[in-house]
Design a protein around this motif. Sequence first.
Motif, PDB file in Angstrom:
ATOM      1  N   ARG A  29      -3.095  49.600 -62.755  1.00 38.34           N
ATOM      2  CA  ARG A  29      -2.539  48.255 -62.631  1.00 38.34           C
ATOM      3  C   ARG A  29      -2.665  47.505 -63.955  1.00 38.34           C
ATOM      4  NH1 ARG A  29      -5.110  44.036 -61.676  1.00 38.34           N
ATOM      5  NH2 ARG A  29      -6.840  44.952 -60.542  1.00 38.34           N
ATOM      6  N   LEU A  30      -3.816  47.640 -64.601  1.00 32.23           N
ATOM      7  CA  LEU A  30      -3.998  46.998 -65.910  1.00 32.23           C
ATOM      8  C   LEU A  30      -3.046  47.583 -66.950  1.00 32.23           C
ATOM      9  CD1 LEU A  30      -7.890  46.709 -66.084  1.00 32.23           C
ATOM     10  CD2 LEU A  30      -6.227  44.842 -65.842  1.00 32.23           C
ATOM     11  N   LYS A  31      -2.853  48.883 -66.904  1.00 29.87           N
ATOM     12  CA  LYS A  31      -2.007  49.565 -67.887  1.00 29.87           C
ATOM     13  C   LYS A  31      -0.526  49.225 -67.675  1.00 29.87           C
ATOM     14  CE  LYS A  31      -1.815  54.054 -70.083  1.00 29.87           C
ATOM     15  NZ  LYS A  31      -2.493  53.801 -71.332  1.00 29.87           N
ATOM     16  N   LEU A  32      -0.107  49.153 -66.400  1.00 30.82           N
ATOM     17  CA  LEU A  32       1.306  48.962 -66.087  1.00 30.82           C
ATOM     18  C   LEU A  32       1.688  47.507 -65.822  1.00 30.82           C
ATOM     19  CD1 LEU A  32       1.693  51.969 -63.638  1.00 30.82           C
ATOM     20  CD2 LEU A  32       2.661  51.816 -65.929  1.00 30.82           C
ATOM     21  N   GLY A  33       0.717  46.696 -65.407  1.00 33.71           N
ATOM     22  CA  GLY A  33       1.023  45.318 -65.061  1.00 33.71           C
ATOM     23  C   GLY A  33       1.780  45.178 -63.759  1.00 33.71           C
ATOM     24  N   ASP A  34       1.724  46.184 -62.912  1.00 32.08           N
ATOM     25  CA  ASP A  34       2.466  46.176 -61.649  1.00 32.08           C
ATOM     26  C   ASP A  34       1.634  46.907 -60.600  1.00 32.08           C
ATOM     27  OD1 ASP A  34       4.164  46.967 -59.490  1.00 32.08           O
ATOM     28  OD2 ASP A  34       5.920  46.799 -60.771  1.00 32.08           O
ATOM     29  N   ALA A  38       1.327  50.932 -59.880  1.00 32.57           N
ATOM     30  CA  ALA A  38      -0.024  51.493 -60.039  1.00 32.57           C
ATOM     31  C   ALA A  38      -0.421  52.277 -58.795  1.00 32.57           C
ATOM     32  CB  ALA A  38      -1.027  50.375 -60.319  1.00 32.57           C
ATOM     33  N   TRP A  81       7.333  55.766 -68.029  1.00 32.92           N
ATOM     34  CA  TRP A  81       7.967  54.986 -69.096  1.00 32.92           C
ATOM     35  C   TRP A  81       9.218  55.682 -69.630  1.00 32.92           C
ATOM     36  CZ3 TRP A  81       2.712  53.803 -71.780  1.00 32.92           C
ATOM     37  CH2 TRP A  81       2.107  52.706 -71.157  1.00 32.92           C
TER      38      TRP A  81
END
Length: 175
Positions: A29-34, A38, A81
Amino acid sequence: MSAESCARSHDIVSTLYRDHHDWLRGWLRLKLGDAHQAADLAQDTFVRLLSADKAAATDTTLREPRAYLRTIANRLVVDHWRRMEIERAYLAVLHSHPQASWPSEEERFLIIESLEQIAQMLGRLKPLVREVFLLAQMDGLSCPQIARQIGKSVATVERYLAQALQHCYRLTYGQ
């Protein structure tokens, strides 16, 4: 693989899931912002573990479980990505055409899947071999034209092109 070792692998994956799923989902979640992406990729990480070579899920996995899970998840993030980049490029091309000629949602999904497979296939080629292949296939350049453009001999360009075609053939037909 024996039934005992298969059961052992399943136990290892179950332990990893129970002990680290929430952490992995938070990390993603932190890496993707979603949060939704996540959750999907965290789930895909464990699916990948279950479908992977059972010999990979050993006691070594349990010594550094978060590093192991992060490695798998990171690969899935890169794939995600890459897929998003392909989808954005495809949608940009679609927007340059009248909407009446757009394919259906299902057709778009299948097209993007195919484009992603092609990108992965080409991504496994050496950069210069990939460049030669794309110049020949996408730009329609002849071997002498490509040779002039990249500063190599025609024989080298022909060899690179043969390597690329052979690579694609092997991946497509498994030979």
